[in-house]
Design a protein around this motif. Structure first.
Motif, PDB file in Angstrom:
ATOM      1  N   SER A  58       0.817  -1.178  -0.321  1.00 36.32           N
ATOM      2  CA  SER A  58      -0.091  -0.047  -0.131  1.00 36.32           C
ATOM      3  C   SER A  58       0.791   1.200   0.055  1.00 36.32           C
ATOM      4  O   SER A  58       1.575   1.424   0.768  1.00 36.32           O
TER       5      SER A  58
ATOM      6  N   VAL B 211       1.179   5.726  -0.497  1.00 35.75           N
ATOM      7  CA  VAL B 211       0.435   6.976  -0.318  1.00 35.75           C
ATOM      8  C   VAL B 211       0.216   7.449  -1.755  1.00 35.75           C
ATOM      9  O   VAL B 211       0.779   7.503  -2.720  1.00 35.75           O
TER      10      VAL B 211
ATOM     11  N   THR C 117      -3.112   2.066  -3.689  1.00 35.09           N
ATOM     12  CA  THR C 117      -2.539   3.351  -3.267  1.00 35.09           C
ATOM     13  C   THR C 117      -3.946   3.884  -2.414  1.00 35.09           C
ATOM     14  O   THR C 117      -5.064   3.703  -2.831  1.00 35.09           O
ATOM     15  N   ASP C 118      -3.494   4.611  -1.286  1.00 36.69           N
ATOM     16  CA  ASP C 118      -4.471   4.896  -0.308  1.00 36.69           C
ATOM     17  C   ASP C 118      -4.033   6.031   0.412  1.00 36.69           C
ATOM     18  O   ASP C 118      -2.893   6.496   0.456  1.00 36.69           O
TER      19      ASP C 118
ATOM     20  N   CYS D 158      -3.243   3.591   4.675  1.00 42.11           N
ATOM     21  CA  CYS D 158      -2.042   2.616   4.283  1.00 42.11           C
ATOM     22  C   CYS D 158      -1.717   1.942   5.684  1.00 42.11           C
ATOM     23  O   CYS D 158      -1.664   0.863   5.772  1.00 42.11           O
TER      24      CYS D 158
ATOM     25  N   LYS E 269      -4.450  -0.882   6.849  1.00 42.96           N
ATOM     26  CA  LYS E 269      -4.139  -2.127   6.142  1.00 42.96           C
ATOM     27  C   LYS E 269      -3.177  -2.900   6.531  1.00 42.96           C
ATOM     28  O   LYS E 269      -3.067  -4.111   6.608  1.00 42.96           O
TER      29      LYS E 269
ATOM     30  N   GLY F  49       3.859  -1.315   3.708  1.00 41.22           N
ATOM     31  CA  GLY F  49       2.870   0.095   3.544  1.00 41.22           C
ATOM     32  C   GLY F  49       3.864   1.110   3.889  1.00 41.22           C
ATOM     33  O   GLY F  49       4.949   1.241   4.482  1.00 41.22           O
TER      34      GLY F  49
ATOM     35  N   ILE G 226       3.666   3.910   5.464  1.00 41.35           N
ATOM     36  CA  ILE G 226       2.774   4.311   6.764  1.00 41.35           C
ATOM     37  C   ILE G 226       3.391   5.495   7.443  1.00 41.35           C
ATOM     38  O   ILE G 226       4.505   5.597   7.555  1.00 41.35           O
TER      39      ILE G 226
ATOM     40  N   TRP H  86       8.563   3.222   4.701  1.00 36.85           N
ATOM     41  CA  TRP H  86       8.118   1.962   4.206  1.00 36.85           C
ATOM     42  C   TRP H  86       8.415   0.902   5.154  1.00 36.85           C
ATOM     43  O   TRP H  86       9.371   0.823   5.586  1.00 36.85           O
TER      44      TRP H  86
END
Length: 260
Positions: free
Chosen positions: A16, A18, A43-44, A49, A52, A61, A63, A187
């Protein structure tokens, strides 16, 4: 295979990323290197992110660093992050009243690190107390009270900042407070992953980070910022190197986050 470890060749690893402009170099690297064929790429927005990854719906992710304590197990896995050494332009405190008159702050539901950063700065740097309001999808950030402000993140800042009279860049405020750069997102994997995968993944990200002009050429008309403005944003405002200073910043942020 080591128990709990994903083998690169067993199945496609779920990732996931960004969906904002600042991640364009990463998306470029994953696609141009062909590495995207070896993964399931989604993509979120940043908070999604993190959600998930925490739920095990993805294996890796990009994140928010504020989400790291949410994970039962986490591994920061690449040489890259979304960071800044000063004004980042896409993490803003916006208001229609002077900073000193703000009493209530509305927090962007898409964010974890930036809304936490605002709380850390309020307590440790600004020495001010606020009413904090969590928002949800559909909240109109442009329709807030006179003594209200909003923490906004991402591409929407380029458009919505024009609708406010005052703005404070939270990355710049962090640098003034700590003397360190800031790392908003990194990451992260929620378990051990095969080293050959991690090496290939890292190299694919480097392909994008090292070729920003090509990134701008490819994505220059895809979002709210384009051309020279996009080039400046990706090269001046965003810094992708997860160096020792940014790692120190992450440690300090997490320490202060515990004390909120």
């Amino acid at each position: 295979m080591v128990p709990g470890k994903i083998n690169y060749n067993d199945r496609k690893i779920r990732v996931s990323a960004v969906r904002y402009v600042n991640a364009y170099p990463f998306i470029f690297g994953l696609t141009e290197s062909g590495f995207y064929r070896k993964i399931i790429l989604e993509t979120d927005h940043p908070a999604e992110c993190a959600a998930k990854l925490a739920a095990g719906r993805v294996d890796i992710g990009l994140i928010p660093i504020a989400a790291l304590p949410m994970l039962k197990e986490y591994h920061i896995i690449t040489d890259f992050c979304l960071g800044a050494y000063g004004k980042v332009k896409t993490v803003l405190l916006l208001s229609n009243c002077p900073f000193e008159e703000i009493k209530t702050i509305n927090l962007d539901y898409r964010s974890l690190s930036s809304v936490t950063l605002a709380r850390i700065l309020a307590k440790n740097f600004w020495n001010r107390e606020y009413v904090w309001v969590n928002t949800t999808e559909g909240f109109d950030f442009t329709d807030i009270g006179e003594e209200h402000a909003a923490v906004l993140i991402g591409d929407q800042c380029f458009e919505l900042e024009k609708k406010f009279r005052y703005k404070t860049d939270l990355a710049e405020e962090w640098c003034k407070f700590s003397g360190l750069p800031f790392a908003f997102a990194c990451w992260t994997a929620n378990r051990n992953i095969d080293k050959s995968f991690l090496s290939d993944f890292n190299n694919s990200l480097r392909t994008g980070v090292n070729n920003i002009p090509a990134v701008v050429e490819k994505f220059g008309n895809a979002g709210l910022i384009s051309g020279d403005d996009l080039m400046k944003y990706l090269t001046v405002n965003i810094d992708y190197d997860l160096n020792e200073d940014k790692r120190k910043a992450i440690d300090l942020f997490l320490e202060l986050m515990k004390k909120l």
